[in-house]
Design a protein around this motif. Structure first.
Motif, PDB file in Angstrom:
ATOM      1  N   GLN A 208       0.314  11.423   4.001  1.00 28.13           N
ATOM      2  CA  GLN A 208       0.834  11.099   5.327  1.00 28.13           C
ATOM      3  C   GLN A 208       1.738   9.864   5.258  1.00 28.13           C
ATOM      4  OE1 GLN A 208      -1.850  11.175   8.739  1.00 28.13           O
ATOM      5  NE2 GLN A 208      -3.462  12.043   7.449  1.00 28.13           N
ATOM      6  N   TYR A 209       2.647   9.796   6.237  1.00 31.24           N
ATOM      7  CA  TYR A 209       3.483   8.616   6.443  1.00 31.24           C
ATOM      8  C   TYR A 209       3.316   8.160   7.890  1.00 31.24           C
ATOM      9  CZ  TYR A 209       5.897   9.152   1.987  1.00 31.24           C
ATOM     10  OH  TYR A 209       6.187   9.229   0.649  1.00 31.24           O
ATOM     11  N   LEU A 210       3.335   6.851   8.101  1.00 30.21           N
ATOM     12  CA  LEU A 210       3.213   6.297   9.443  1.00 30.21           C
ATOM     13  C   LEU A 210       4.313   5.288   9.710  1.00 30.21           C
ATOM     14  CD1 LEU A 210      -0.598   5.516   9.978  1.00 30.21           C
ATOM     15  CD2 LEU A 210       0.693   7.516  10.749  1.00 30.21           C
ATOM     16  N   ALA A 211       4.799   5.282  10.953  1.00 30.62           N
ATOM     17  CA  ALA A 211       5.710   4.250  11.447  1.00 30.62           C
ATOM     18  C   ALA A 211       5.033   3.557  12.625  1.00 30.62           C
ATOM     19  CB  ALA A 211       7.030   4.858  11.894  1.00 30.62           C
ATOM     20  N   ILE A 212       5.212   2.240  12.720  1.00 30.36           N
ATOM     21  CA  ILE A 212       4.614   1.451  13.800  1.00 30.36           C
ATOM     22  C   ILE A 212       5.674   0.502  14.335  1.00 30.36           C
ATOM     23  CG2 ILE A 212       2.773  -0.167  14.434  1.00 30.36           C
ATOM     24  CD1 ILE A 212       1.280   0.872  11.889  1.00 30.36           C
TER      25      ILE A 212
ATOM     26  N   HIS B 207      13.335   4.788   1.250  1.00 27.88           N
ATOM     27  CA  HIS B 207      14.483   4.737   2.148  1.00 27.88           C
ATOM     28  C   HIS B 207      14.583   3.339   2.747  1.00 27.88           C
ATOM     29  CE1 HIS B 207      13.690   9.085   2.021  1.00 27.88           C
ATOM     30  NE2 HIS B 207      14.921   9.282   2.459  1.00 27.88           N
ATOM     31  N   ASP B 208      15.805   2.975   3.170  1.00 28.98           N
ATOM     32  CA  ASP B 208      15.937   1.753   3.943  1.00 28.98           C
ATOM     33  C   ASP B 208      15.445   2.017   5.357  1.00 28.98           C
ATOM     34  OD1 ASP B 208      17.934   3.210   5.216  1.00 28.98           O
ATOM     35  OD2 ASP B 208      19.589   2.058   4.341  1.00 28.98           O
ATOM     36  N   VAL B 209      15.454   0.989   6.211  1.00 32.20           N
ATOM     37  CA  VAL B 209      14.873   1.126   7.541  1.00 32.20           C
ATOM     38  C   VAL B 209      15.562   2.220   8.338  1.00 32.20           C
ATOM     39  CG1 VAL B 209      14.557  -0.028   9.771  1.00 32.20           C
ATOM     40  CG2 VAL B 209      13.975  -1.222   7.648  1.00 32.20           C
ATOM     41  N   GLU B 210      16.882   2.275   8.289  1.00 32.15           N
ATOM     42  CA  GLU B 210      17.574   3.309   9.054  1.00 32.15           C
ATOM     43  C   GLU B 210      17.229   4.700   8.532  1.00 32.15           C
ATOM     44  OE1 GLU B 210      19.169   2.881  11.899  1.00 32.15           O
ATOM     45  OE2 GLU B 210      18.453   0.821  11.646  1.00 32.15           O
ATOM     46  N   GLY B 211      17.080   4.826   7.230  1.00 30.46           N
ATOM     47  CA  GLY B 211      16.674   6.102   6.666  1.00 30.46           C
ATOM     48  C   GLY B 211      15.259   6.484   7.064  1.00 30.46           C
ATOM     49  N   GLN B 212      14.388   5.493   7.143  1.00 30.90           N
ATOM     50  CA  GLN B 212      13.010   5.750   7.585  1.00 30.90           C
ATOM     51  C   GLN B 212      12.989   6.234   9.034  1.00 30.90           C
ATOM     52  OE1 GLN B 212      11.339   1.892   6.867  1.00 30.90           O
ATOM     53  NE2 GLN B 212      11.227   2.180   4.655  1.00 30.90           N
TER      54      GLN B 212
ATOM     55  N   PHE C 252       7.117   1.045   8.247  1.00 30.64           N
ATOM     56  CA  PHE C 252       7.007   2.422   7.802  1.00 30.64           C
ATOM     57  C   PHE C 252       6.476   2.437   6.382  1.00 30.64           C
ATOM     58  CE2 PHE C 252       8.677   6.073   5.491  1.00 30.64           C
ATOM     59  CZ  PHE C 252       8.400   7.145   6.341  1.00 30.64           C
ATOM     60  N   ASP C 253       5.490   3.284   6.131  1.00 30.91           N
ATOM     61  CA  ASP C 253       4.990   3.374   4.757  1.00 30.91           C
ATOM     62  C   ASP C 253       4.142   4.623   4.603  1.00 30.91           C
ATOM     63  OD1 ASP C 253       4.639   2.693   2.108  1.00 30.91           O
ATOM     64  OD2 ASP C 253       3.948   0.661   2.533  1.00 30.91           O
ATOM     65  N   ALA C 254       3.908   4.967   3.343  1.00 36.73           N
ATOM     66  CA  ALA C 254       2.987   6.045   3.035  1.00 36.73           C
ATOM     67  C   ALA C 254       1.559   5.566   3.230  1.00 36.73           C
ATOM     68  CB  ALA C 254       3.182   6.492   1.587  1.00 36.73           C
ATOM     69  N   MET C 255       0.691   6.480   3.620  1.00 39.94           N
ATOM     70  CA  MET C 255      -0.731   6.200   3.597  1.00 39.94           C
ATOM     71  C   MET C 255      -1.208   6.438   2.167  1.00 39.94           C
ATOM     72  SD  MET C 255      -1.569   5.151   6.596  1.00 39.94           S
ATOM     73  CE  MET C 255       0.018   4.275   6.387  1.00 39.94           C
ATOM     74  N   ALA C 256      -1.681   5.392   1.535  1.00 38.35           N
ATOM     75  CA  ALA C 256      -2.056   5.470   0.128  1.00 38.35           C
ATOM     76  C   ALA C 256      -3.217   4.528  -0.142  1.00 38.35           C
ATOM     77  CB  ALA C 256      -0.869   5.110  -0.767  1.00 38.35           C
ATOM     78  N   GLN C 257      -3.905   4.784  -1.232  1.00 37.30           N
ATOM     79  CA  GLN C 257      -4.981   3.909  -1.669  1.00 37.30           C
ATOM     80  C   GLN C 257      -4.661   3.339  -3.043  1.00 37.30           C
ATOM     81  OE1 GLN C 257      -8.740   6.039  -1.446  1.00 37.30           O
ATOM     82  NE2 GLN C 257      -8.907   5.625   0.755  1.00 37.30           N
ATOM     83  N   VAL C 258      -5.266   2.204  -3.335  1.00 36.86           N
ATOM     84  CA  VAL C 258      -5.112   1.555  -4.635  1.00 36.86           C
ATOM     85  C   VAL C 258      -6.457   1.602  -5.354  1.00 36.86           C
ATOM     86  CG1 VAL C 258      -4.658  -0.617  -5.832  1.00 36.86           C
ATOM     87  CG2 VAL C 258      -3.257   0.047  -3.856  1.00 36.86           C
ATOM     88  N   HIS C 259      -6.433   2.077  -6.593  1.00 40.71           N
ATOM     89  CA  HIS C 259      -7.647   2.169  -7.409  1.00 40.71           C
ATOM     90  C   HIS C 259      -7.351   1.568  -8.785  1.00 40.71           C
ATOM     91  CE1 HIS C 259      -9.955   4.913  -4.729  1.00 40.71           C
ATOM     92  NE2 HIS C 259      -8.734   5.266  -4.336  1.00 40.71           N
ATOM     93  N   LEU C 260      -8.041   0.499  -9.124  1.00 42.29           N
ATOM     94  CA  LEU C 260      -7.908  -0.133 -10.434  1.00 42.29           C
ATOM     95  C   LEU C 260      -9.277  -0.229 -11.092  1.00 42.29           C
ATOM     96  CD1 LEU C 260      -5.766  -1.988  -8.424  1.00 42.29           C
ATOM     97  CD2 LEU C 260      -5.201  -2.831 -10.688  1.00 42.29           C
TER      98      LEU C 260
ATOM     99  N   VAL D 221       3.423   1.583  19.238  1.00 43.88           N
ATOM    100  CA  VAL D 221       3.630   3.014  19.023  1.00 43.88           C
ATOM    101  C   VAL D 221       3.417   3.330  17.548  1.00 43.88           C
ATOM    102  CG1 VAL D 221       5.218   4.950  19.276  1.00 43.88           C
ATOM    103  CG2 VAL D 221       5.359   3.009  20.864  1.00 43.88           C
ATOM    104  N   THR D 222       2.635   4.360  17.286  1.00 43.28           N
ATOM    105  CA  THR D 222       2.450   4.872  15.932  1.00 43.28           C
ATOM    106  C   THR D 222       2.934   6.317  15.898  1.00 43.28           C
ATOM    107  OG1 THR D 222       0.498   3.489  15.557  1.00 43.28           O
ATOM    108  CG2 THR D 222       0.785   5.384  14.114  1.00 43.28           C
TER     109      THR D 222
END
Length: 362
Positions: A177-181, A229-234, A264-272, A217-218
């Motif tokens: 998923q991707y979210l914009a706020i 992408h840059d902001v306009e591309g997002q 704007f970003d992807a919904m992602a997790q970090v695992h180390l 707004v989400t």
């Protein structure tokens, strides 16, 4: 006096700075943004994290500015109401809970005001070199300094993690998923009421803040990983994915186009496998991002920063980093699971209750 550099002036960085300064460290916080970051969504402080904000001395202030939602509605892509609730919202859970929902920018501002440490805005780390008794740090705007420790609290796309541990792609898991706020005027006239909408794999939420004068707004969509992408591309991506919906979505897209503050970003997790190497460690999203889908990112940042500072006050950095990981890993695992338990909606109340209290601050 021992000195430490913290990369990132968000929730994890600001919290860690406050507690380390109290332990007698000389603290510097470097933040690539030119000023404290504005905007962002309403965030939750839950369970044991409430004890952390009380120990920061900010609990009463945070409770005073919490959101006061009366409930929520869910509508389809044409605006037809599917259900409503006056008992809970998707963002904060049960409305009779002691948990606090408030704006991220309010939390960051409080931490900045409370911390008597050196903040450097508009700069970033470009190189880290471990030496015999410290870490040599080079900066984007020139020069270098040496610190006893360096802590990466710089989020999902952590520079410290990349420099000390390796490429981002090795440690991140895309959640589809991707979210914009972004903020907007309250042209919907909402009064302490959230509206969520969904159509196939796109949707979002709208809720009022600042005494109902402003909307946050989400907007989001499901997708495999996309190129940067840059902001306009997002914004174009969001408009393309949600452009066919009815209800108030066209107005929301117009507001998005005009928004100066936009995330704007992807919904992602970090695992180390480890969160430290030598004199460098990670905290919050940089080390164990659970994603906004978990509802626990802020609580993980608060608790992780507190536990790390607590352990650094007890032992050498080698022992402290090891103890920090031992204590935090079970807590992190349960909270990251909240984002994947139910991909189509919030995790069960039972899972949330178990996860948000699964650590001792003793």
């Amino acid at each position: 006096m021992r000195n430490v550099l913290i990369s990132g002036a968000g929730v994890a960085g600001g919290t860690l700075a406050w507690f380390l300064a109290r332990e007698g460290w000389a603290v510097t916080v470097v933040e690539r943004a030119p000023a404290p970051r504005a905007g962002g969504q309403a965030i939750d402080v839950r369970g044991v994290a409430l004890d952390v904000v009380d120990r920061l001395g900010l609990g009463d202030r945070m409770r005073a500015v919490r959101t006061r939602m009366r409930g929520m509605s869910m509508v389809d892509g044409d605006g037809q109401e599917l259900f409503r609730s006056e008992d809970h919202t998707f963002s904060s859970g049960r409305l009779d809970s002691d948990d606090i929902e408030l704006l991220r920018d309010d939390v960051v501002a409080m931490l900045l005001e409370a911390s008597d440490v050196e903040y450097v805005f508009g700069d970033s780390i470009t190189a880290l070199t471990e030496e015999a008794h410290g870490v040599r740090v080079e900066f984007e705007h020139g020069g270098f300094r040496t610190f006893d420790l360096v802590i990466g609290a710089d989020g999902l796309h952590s520079v410290v993690r990349r420099l000390a541990f390796g490429p981002e792609e090795e440690f991140t898991r895309h959640l589809g998923q991707y979210l914009a706020i972004f903020p907007a005027p309250n042209f919907l006239g909402l009064e302490d009421w959230q509206v969520w909408f969904r159509h196939e794999n796109v949707g979002g939420a709208v809720y009022p803040v600042r005494d109902n004068t402003e909307l946050r707004v989400t907007l989001g969509f499901g997708s495999d990983p996309l190129p940067r992408h840059d902001v306009e591309g997002q914004k174009r991506l969001i408009a393309e994915r949600l452009g066919g919906l009815g209800w108030e979505v066209p107005k929301l897209l117009e507001a998005m186009a005009a928004a100066d503050v936009f995330y704007f970003d992807a919904m992602a997790q970090v695992h180390l496998d480890r969160w430290s190497t030598g004199r460098i460690a990670l905290v919050g999203d940089a080390g164990y991002c659970a994603s906004a889908l978990s509802g626990q990112g802020t609580s993980l940042a608060l608790v992780g920063a507190y536990v790390l500072a607590q352990e650094l006050g007890r032992a050498s950095h080698e022992e402290a980093f090891a103890a920090y990981e031992r204590r935090m890993r079970p807590f992190v695992a349960l909270n990251q699971a909240l984002a994947t338990e139910n991909p189509q909606g919030p995790a069960s109340e039972e899972s949330v209750e178990r996860a948000k209290n699964a650590i001792s601050l003793a």
